[in-house]
Design an enzyme around this catalytic site. Structure first.
Site, PDB file in Angstrom:
ATOM      1  N   ASP A 328      65.111 -31.690  47.811  1.00  0.00           N
ATOM      2  CA  ASP A 328      65.636 -30.735  48.783  1.00  0.00           C
ATOM      3  C   ASP A 328      64.748 -30.812  50.028  1.00  0.00           C
ATOM      4  O   ASP A 328      63.822 -31.635  50.070  1.00  0.00           O
ATOM      5  CB  ASP A 328      65.623 -29.310  48.202  1.00  0.00           C
ATOM      6  CG  ASP A 328      64.213 -28.773  47.967  1.00  0.00           C
ATOM      7  OD1 ASP A 328      63.228 -29.516  48.162  1.00  0.00           O
ATOM      8  OD2 ASP A 328      64.078 -27.598  47.599  1.00  0.00           O
ATOM      9  N   ASP A 330      62.374 -28.193  52.433  1.00  0.00           N
ATOM     10  CA  ASP A 330      61.834 -26.831  52.487  1.00  0.00           C
ATOM     11  C   ASP A 330      61.284 -26.521  53.874  1.00  0.00           C
ATOM     12  O   ASP A 330      60.542 -27.326  54.431  1.00  0.00           O
ATOM     13  CB  ASP A 330      60.691 -26.693  51.469  1.00  0.00           C
ATOM     14  CG  ASP A 330      61.087 -27.172  50.082  1.00  0.00           C
ATOM     15  OD1 ASP A 330      61.795 -26.434  49.394  1.00  0.00           O
ATOM     16  OD2 ASP A 330      60.694 -28.303  49.697  1.00  0.00           O
ATOM     17  N   ASP A 418      65.887 -25.143  51.407  1.00  0.00           N
ATOM     18  CA  ASP A 418      65.290 -23.823  51.144  1.00  0.00           C
ATOM     19  C   ASP A 418      64.621 -23.317  52.415  1.00  0.00           C
ATOM     20  O   ASP A 418      63.894 -24.065  53.066  1.00  0.00           O
ATOM     21  CB  ASP A 418      64.214 -23.909  50.052  1.00  0.00           C
ATOM     22  CG  ASP A 418      64.807 -24.124  48.665  1.00  0.00           C
ATOM     23  OD1 ASP A 418      66.037 -23.953  48.501  1.00  0.00           O
ATOM     24  OD2 ASP A 418      64.031 -24.463  47.748  1.00  0.00           O
TER      25      ASP A 418
HETATM   26  P1  UTP Z   1      59.974 -27.904  45.555  1.00  0.00           P
HETATM   27  O1  UTP Z   1      60.551 -27.513  44.231  1.00  0.00           O
HETATM   28  O2  UTP Z   1      60.923 -28.074  46.662  1.00  0.00           O
HETATM   29  O3  UTP Z   1      59.108 -29.207  45.295  1.00  0.00           O
HETATM   30  O4  UTP Z   1      58.928 -26.791  45.921  1.00  0.00           O
HETATM   31  P2  UTP Z   1      58.667 -30.388  46.277  1.00  0.00           P
HETATM   32  O5  UTP Z   1      57.230 -30.559  46.053  1.00  0.00           O
HETATM   33  O6  UTP Z   1      59.136 -30.134  47.660  1.00  0.00           O
HETATM   34  O7  UTP Z   1      59.382 -31.635  45.654  1.00  0.00           O
HETATM   35  P3  UTP Z   1      60.871 -32.176  45.899  1.00  0.00           P
HETATM   36  O8  UTP Z   1      60.692 -33.403  46.703  1.00  0.00           O
HETATM   37  O9  UTP Z   1      61.654 -31.145  46.620  1.00  0.00           O
HETATM   38  O10 UTP Z   1      61.397 -32.465  44.541  1.00  0.00           O
HETATM   39  C1  UTP Z   1      57.972 -26.906  46.944  1.00  0.00           C
HETATM   40  C2  UTP Z   1      56.840 -25.957  46.723  1.00  0.00           C
HETATM   41  O11 UTP Z   1      57.249 -24.635  46.991  1.00  0.00           O
HETATM   42  C3  UTP Z   1      56.801 -23.775  45.981  1.00  0.00           C
HETATM   43  C4  UTP Z   1      56.721 -24.625  44.735  1.00  0.00           C
HETATM   44  O12 UTP Z   1      55.806 -24.108  43.822  1.00  0.00           O
HETATM   45  C5  UTP Z   1      56.321 -25.972  45.284  1.00  0.00           C
HETATM   46  O13 UTP Z   1      54.918 -26.092  45.277  1.00  0.00           O
HETATM   47  N1  UTP Z   1      57.750 -22.664  45.851  1.00  0.00           N
HETATM   48  C6  UTP Z   1      59.074 -22.889  45.704  1.00  0.00           C
HETATM   49  C7  UTP Z   1      57.271 -21.393  45.904  1.00  0.00           C
HETATM   50  O14 UTP Z   1      56.057 -21.187  46.054  1.00  0.00           O
HETATM   51  N2  UTP Z   1      58.138 -20.341  45.786  1.00  0.00           N
HETATM   52  C8  UTP Z   1      59.468 -20.529  45.618  1.00  0.00           C
HETATM   53  O15 UTP Z   1      60.212 -19.555  45.532  1.00  0.00           O
HETATM   54  C9  UTP Z   1      59.943 -21.843  45.573  1.00  0.00           C
HETATM   55 MN    MN Z   2      61.164 -29.586  48.106  1.00  0.00          MN
END
Ligand code: UTP
Ligand code: MN
Length: 494
Positions: A328, A330, A418
């Site tokens: 995804d 972020d 996100d």
């Molecule tokens: P992700 O699941 O998107 O992982 O969460 P990523 O490292 O970006 O990997 P990919 O490439 O998408 O698979 C990113 C970070 O955001 C934190 C998670 O713990 C992770 O470290 N996070 C996510 C939060 O702290 N709170 C949330 O509600 C969601």
């Molecule tokens: Mn991510």
């Protein structure tokens, strides 16, 4: 070369209760004063002084010692003396300059060990860039890029970890994730299981596993899991957006094995998220490229600026760590006006909807309340306003075009995005928390708790000794509060 100190091996597990008494935590520190250069009378004076302030001072250099303190400024002669006079594992002790001791006496508690306190061993040249004995057990004291020299091993470890997770064995799952993370941090390829022996977090069974993979190129146990029907089915079901392990298990127990099984079962009611998950499955189960992430950044940035000129959009998650692909994208959105962060987020969603590119949105309003901090549930999600989106991304917006599946002639794809919107003074904590990786975050929190008596989460950093929150405007401030060397985002791929 930098030599990371090993904190003393702890019997306490990750799940140990948080509320340890102050005294017990204090008792964790066992000091040994080196008489060399210090002299007998000064040593005895300093011992008395420390004991009168409640410190534990050991007379002999035994395994119980956690902090060795010396007035010998010459590192090489000190280390030679230590190695001669101890049968204990020195790599598990902090070897410190007297300044750590005097600071601790002043503060009437053991102060955090910082690089400036360390007396580093001058190691002989080793054949590999990083000696195994120099690897910290904490991911936040390791630099892990996206380059993995031990993928054959870490893939196997991750299958085992996932299988433990599927079987509710959290401790084992975490142990294998931690071990995989240590292997990922190495700048060299493991070619013999002997090298593994010196690494933290890898026990005997893991060493045997490494040996098996090195010798036969595969692991019997891992292959068995990969062909296991339950593992395969849970893996398939949890790959759907909105389907967690509990739901996947429920479906499995009911005899369902494939997506058609689930979709044709009349008694199953999918929630809105799961419906979208199935509808866009092909697109959102395919990796998002860097170019696609950049295109989404421009689109959302435009939305932010259409709403407020003061708003900022910050890329976080895996792409901030320099990954080429992600599951995804972020982003953090902020506005300098306090209390406006929720309105900003809902306005962005509205804007994307008007543009006709909003395919799905799950908005969660803020439940952030500073007065309810510090939270001891540090693994839980944060309380900021956020939304989980699926957006329609047009091919013409992406430099070099879309990442398309074979035989797909559409000029658009669905992508998971996100957005999180913290109050402005919480930005640094949110950025650090959302940049990840998950393992890096876990170890930052574990390190804060066990080594510094501090509580860290996406909202704040709380010092349990001083009983106060520590302010931070940048990630560097947070690392400094923790007495950690700064680790760049691209070195956090633990
Ligand atoms: P992700 O699941 O998107 O992982 O969460 P990523 O490292 O970006 O990997 P990919 O490439 O998408 O698979 C990113 C970070 O955001 C934190 C998670 O713990 C992770 O470290 N996070 C996510 C939060 O702290 N709170 C949330 O509600 C969601
Ligand atoms: Mn991510």
């Amino acid at each position: 070369m930098l030599r990371w100190p090993h904190p003393r091996k702890r019997l306490r597990s990750e799940e140990a209760p948080l509320a340890g008494s102050e005294k017990a935590a204090f008792g964790d520190v066992h000091i040994f004063l080196v008489e060399r250069k210090m002299g007998r009378s000064r040593r005895s004076f300093l011992t008395q002084l420390a004991r009168s302030k409640g410190f534990v001072v050991e007379d002999v250099l035994s395994d119980a010692v956690t902090h060795v303190v010396s007035e010998d400024g010459e590192a090489s002669s000190l280390w030679a003396w230590l190695k001669d006079h101890s049968r204990s594992d020195l790599s598990r002790m902090h070897v410190l300059d007297i300044s750590w001791f005097t600071d601790s006496m002043k503060e009437k508690r053991p102060v955090a060990v910082e690089t400036k306190h360390l007396i580093q061993d001058v190691l002989p040249e080793v054949s590999t860039p990083t000696s195994a004995a120099a690897v910290s057990q904490y991911a936040c004291q390791r630099r892990t890029t996206t380059e993995n020299h031990n993928k054959n091993l870490t893939d196997a470890f991750e299958v085992l970890a996932e299988n433990y997770e599927f079987n509710g064995m959290e401790g084992q799952c975490l142990a294998f994730r931690r071990a995989a993370s240590v292997l990922k941090s190495l700048s060299w390829e493991v070619r013999s299981s002997e090298r593994v022996h010196e690494l933290p977090c890898l026990g005997e069974t893991m060493e045997e596993l490494v040996e098996e993979i090195l010798q036969y190129g595969r692991s019997f146990e891992v292959n068995k899991i990969l062909s296991d029907e339950r593992y395969q089915t849970l893996k398939l079901f949890t790959s759907v957006f909105g389907v967690g392990l509990k739901t996947a298990e429920k479906w499995y127990r009911r005899g369902l094995r494939t997506f058609p099984d689930v979709l044709e079962e009349p008694s199953i009611h999918l929630n809105r998220m799961q419906q979208s998950g199935f509808l866009h499955y092909g697109d959102i189960s395919r990796a998002v490229s860097k170019a696609e992430a950049q295109a989404l950044g421009s689109i959302i940035d435009e939305a932010v600026h259409a709403i407020t000129p003061d708003g900022t959009l910050t890329l976080t998650g895996g792409f901030r760590r320099g990954k080429d692909f992600g599951h995804d994208v972020d982003f953090i959105v902020t506005t300098p006006e306090r209390g406006q962060e929720e309105r900003l987020l809902t306005s962005i969603i509205q804007h994307l909807k008007q543009q006709g590119i909003l395919l799905f949105s799950d908005y969660q309003s803020s439940s952030f309340d500073m007065s309810k901090l510090p939270s001891h549930r540090f693994e839980a999600m944060d309380h900021f306003a956020k939304c989980f989106l699926i957006l329609r991304l047009e091919g013409r917006e992406v430099e070099g075009g879309l990442c398309r599946a074979e035989g797909d002639s559409r000029d658009w794809r669905a992508v998971r995005v996100d957005l999180v919107s913290p109050p402005p003074d919480r930005f640094a904590f949110t950025l650090l928390g959302w940049t990840g990786s998950r393992q890096f975050e876990r170890d930052l929190r574990r390190f804060a708790r066990l080594e510094r008596r501090m509580l860290l989460d996406n909202h704040a950093l709380f010092d349990k000794t001083k009983k106060e929150f520590l302010a931070a405007t940048t990630e560097k401030d947070i690392f400094a509060h923790l007495g950690l060397e700064y680790i760049e985002p691209w070195q956090r791929n633990a």
